[in-house]
Design a protein around this motif. Structure first.
Motif, PDB file in Angstrom:
ATOM      1  N   LEU B 168       0.615  10.295   5.515  1.00 61.04           N
ATOM      2  CA  LEU B 168       1.922   9.904   6.112  1.00 61.04           C
ATOM      3  C   LEU B 168       2.860   9.341   5.019  1.00 61.04           C
ATOM      4  CD1 LEU B 168       1.195   8.521   9.737  1.00 61.04           C
ATOM      5  CD2 LEU B 168       2.275  10.699   9.177  1.00 61.04           C
ATOM      6  N   GLY B 169       2.187   9.279   3.807  1.00 62.96           N
ATOM      7  CA  GLY B 169       2.797   8.849   2.529  1.00 62.96           C
ATOM      8  C   GLY B 169       2.793   7.500   2.215  1.00 62.96           C
ATOM      9  N   ALA B 170       1.656   6.738   2.887  1.00 62.53           N
ATOM     10  CA  ALA B 170       1.598   5.484   2.409  1.00 62.53           C
ATOM     11  C   ALA B 170       0.646   5.210   1.107  1.00 62.53           C
ATOM     12  CB  ALA B 170       1.160   4.628   3.501  1.00 62.53           C
ATOM     13  N   GLY B 171       1.058   4.359   0.264  1.00 60.86           N
ATOM     14  CA  GLY B 171       0.144   4.122  -0.874  1.00 60.86           C
ATOM     15  C   GLY B 171      -1.016   3.423  -0.329  1.00 60.86           C
ATOM     16  N   SER B 172      -1.672   3.080  -1.587  1.00 56.93           N
ATOM     17  CA  SER B 172      -3.041   2.439  -1.365  1.00 56.93           C
ATOM     18  C   SER B 172      -2.747   0.899  -1.049  1.00 56.93           C
ATOM     19  CB  SER B 172      -3.961   2.234  -2.528  1.00 56.93           C
ATOM     20  OG  SER B 172      -4.373   3.656  -2.967  1.00 56.93           O
ATOM     21  N   TRP B 173      -1.717   0.571  -1.425  1.00 54.57           N
ATOM     22  CA  TRP B 173      -1.455  -0.983  -1.395  1.00 54.57           C
ATOM     23  C   TRP B 173      -0.974  -1.054  -0.029  1.00 54.57           C
ATOM     24  CZ3 TRP B 173      -2.825  -5.626  -1.909  1.00 54.57           C
ATOM     25  CH2 TRP B 173      -2.074  -6.764  -1.826  1.00 54.57           C
ATOM     26  N   PHE B 174      -0.007  -0.128   0.399  1.00 56.64           N
ATOM     27  CA  PHE B 174       0.763  -0.243   1.623  1.00 56.64           C
ATOM     28  C   PHE B 174      -0.367  -0.251   2.973  1.00 56.64           C
ATOM     29  CE2 PHE B 174       3.078   1.239   5.130  1.00 56.64           C
ATOM     30  CZ  PHE B 174       4.241   0.504   5.184  1.00 56.64           C
ATOM     31  N   THR B 175      -1.319   0.789   2.608  1.00 54.94           N
ATOM     32  CA  THR B 175      -2.447   1.092   3.642  1.00 54.94           C
ATOM     33  C   THR B 175      -3.281  -0.266   3.589  1.00 54.94           C
ATOM     34  OG1 THR B 175      -2.284   3.385   2.772  1.00 54.94           O
ATOM     35  CG2 THR B 175      -4.377   2.502   4.339  1.00 54.94           C
ATOM     36  N   PHE B 176      -3.428  -0.751   2.530  1.00 58.85           N
ATOM     37  CA  PHE B 176      -4.535  -1.905   2.641  1.00 58.85           C
ATOM     38  C   PHE B 176      -3.605  -3.283   3.687  1.00 58.85           C
ATOM     39  CE2 PHE B 176      -5.350  -6.230   0.795  1.00 58.85           C
ATOM     40  CZ  PHE B 176      -7.000  -6.229   1.235  1.00 58.85           C
ATOM     41  N   ARG B 177      -2.286  -3.386   3.109  1.00 61.88           N
ATOM     42  CA  ARG B 177      -1.576  -4.528   3.863  1.00 61.88           C
ATOM     43  C   ARG B 177      -1.127  -4.084   5.250  1.00 61.88           C
ATOM     44  NH1 ARG B 177       3.585  -6.197   3.073  1.00 61.88           N
ATOM     45  NH2 ARG B 177       4.008  -4.183   2.146  1.00 61.88           N
TER      46      ARG B 177
END
Lengths: 271, 261
Positions: B168-177
């Motif tokens: 869905l386009g989330a970056g690694s950091w966004f997914t983590f948080r």
């Protein structure tokens, strides 16, 4: 999440450092146990197994070891019987206060070990019970029970009751069902739980300090010797021995409980 | 049941007092133990010091355990995962005294660390008998207790969820948080219950590793119960740590950590 090669390598490097941090100190004492010198320091000039034989022939160490083994075995037996019964009760039946009982079993985990020790000492004091090997056993049984309980409950959750129903449908009496179906189903969980409980009891200091009175278990002997700063090379040899004696049952427990590491990993009790 | 009865006995004992001459326990109700704790600044310092240490150790362990547990649960291959778990298991069950004793050998004046430093020509750090040493050793001792529940929490997060987030386009950091962290928080809280409670209850490590300024609640309890023979006062002190744990457990309950225990 996708990872670049670099971040994978960074994670792996970090994990390696953590493992080094966890195991390095253990390696240090094992190496020092073979140091001939009276004062342990690097580099080691002469290697020896002398300290092991000193420790082995020390009567204080021997009697402490014997007390630890006796207390550990008795506490384990009590813990296995009571822990299994409570696990069955909690798992099988819905009764009033069931959540309270579950919470009470979490308490010895969540409260500091010193509180358990002091609480027991106060109870013995108020009821005028002299501290002896029996009070040590009672103290150890309280936290050993939690380990057995956890293992048995975890196993019961994963086995279906339909097996027991099938057994009684086929005409087995409750005792037969227990002996032929339930017990074999639980056996590895019970053995693993018992081994872990013994390892825990064998190494316990904090609760023991408050329940032992004048007697020394092996951990109490070690603690006292380090505190006084005496016989340190001998302490080192004893400590390595204890390390081995606890590692063997734990490794065996991990092996027979393999397939479900959570049973062994879930050490939910105090050091 | 025995355990609960003992806690009640502890509560009752906390309200007794000790005859200062004979050392016998006077079985009369009194608040004097508690008022002594609340009025003497020594005990304020001890309680504060213990709390700061418990928080520091908990944070340190969480910071080390999070990436480590993430690595074993989500990056490492199945085979190396088993190896890593075994390597965490070993110190988790290894003799507690052995692990404390190892650090005496490492940090003491002629220990491994100073001799290593002088060998390399580095300035020699003298950590023995300081609170920094206490912080290192506590963090070391309780680290496996933090790793295990966090690892369990990571393991329960399905990979597909992380993939969906990335798709869905989330970056690694966004997914983590936003995805991973809320799901593993109960595991972190469960681990912190262990690190907190273990730090609060320990008197062995402060005695063996710490110095003159390493008086913690555990030591105070140990001193008054074993050395001082003042069981009622020790009981009152123990209630301070029970109160701290009760507050902590209530907070943990909000974070839903009990299922992760």
């Amino acid at each position: 999440m996708r990872f670049s090669r670099l971040s994978r390598a960074a994670f792996a490097f970090f994990a390696g450092l953590v493992v080094l941090f966890l195991l390095g100190p253990l390696a240090v004492i094992v190496v020092f146990a073979f140091d001939k010198s009276n004062v342990q320091s690097l580099p080691i000039r002469h290697w020896t197994t002398h300290w092991f034989s000193v420790a082995f022939h020390d009567p204080a160490v021997r009697s402490a070891l014997w007390l630890s083994v006796k207390a550990g075995l008795a506490a384990t037996i009590i813990a296995v019987v009571l822990g299994t019964l409570v696990a069955f009760g909690i798992h099988r039946f819905r009764f009033f206060g069931r959540d309270t009982v579950s919470l009470m079993l979490v308490l010895p985990i969540a409260l500091p070990g010193i509180v358990t020790g002091l609480a027991l000492q106060s109870a013995f004091n108020i009821s005028h019970i002299e501290l002896s090997i029996y009070t040590i056993i009672v103290g150890h049984a309280t936290f050993c029970m939690v380990v057995v309980f956890n293992n048995v409950v975890a196993r019961l959750r994963r086995t279906s009751t339909s097996l027991l129903e099938a057994s009684s449908d086929l005409g087995a009496k409750p005792v037969q069902t227990f002996r032929l179906v339930t017990l074999p189903m639980l056996s590895t969980a019970l053995i693993a739980g018992a081994l872990l409980a013994f390892a825990l009891s064998f190494d316990e200091v904090i609760v023991t300090t408050f329940t032992a009175g004048a007697q020394n278990t092996l951990p109490l002997w070690i603690f006292g010797a380090i505190l006084r700063g005496q016989q340190l090379p001998e302490v080192n040899a004893v400590v390595v021995g204890v390390l081995l004696l606890t590692a063997i049952p734990v490794a065996y427990a991990a092996k027979i409980a393999s397939g479900d590491t959570s049973e062994v990993l879930g050490r939910s009790t105090k050091a | 049941m025995i355990y609960l009865a003992s806690l009640v006995a502890l509560l009752i004992t906390a309200f007794f007092s000790t005859n200062s001459l004979t050392g016998n326990i006077i079985y009369q109700w009194t608040w004097s133990n508690f008022s002594q704790i609340f009025s003497q600044s020594v005990y304020h310092t001890i309680i504060l010091r213990t709390l700061v240490m418990a928080i520091a150790v908990t944070l340190t362990d969480a910071i080390i355990a999070l990436p480590f547990a993430f690595f074993i649960a989500k990056i490492a291959s199945h085979r190396s995962r088993q190896v890593f778990l075994a390597l965490v298991l070993l110190p988790l069950w290894a003799s507690y005294l052995a692990r404390v004793y190892a650090w005496i050998n490492i940090l003491s004046n002629h220990g491994v660390l100073p001799s290593f430093e002088s060998h390399l020509g580095l300035p020699v750090t003298n950590l023995a008998y300081t609170n920094v040493a206490m912080w290192i050793v506590f963090s070391y001792l309780w680290l496996p207790f933090m790793i295990v529940p966090i690892y369990g929490a990571f393991e329960r997060v399905p990979d597909s969820l992380l993939e969906a987030s990335a798709d869905l386009g989330a970056g690694s950091w966004f997914t983590f948080r936003r995805v991973l962290l809320p799901m593993i928080l109960p595991g972190v809280v469960a681990g912190s219950i262990f690190t907190f409670s273990l730090t609060l209850g320990d008197f062995i490590t402060p005695l063996l590793i710490g110095g003159s300024s390493s008086n913690f609640i555990g030591n105070a309890i140990y001193d008054s119960a074993i050395n001082g023979g003042d069981l009622p006062f020790a009981a009152a002190l123990a209630f301070v740590s029970i109160a701290i744990m009760a507050v902590y457990l209530l907070l943990a309950r909000f974070a839903g950590a009990f299922e992760a225990l």
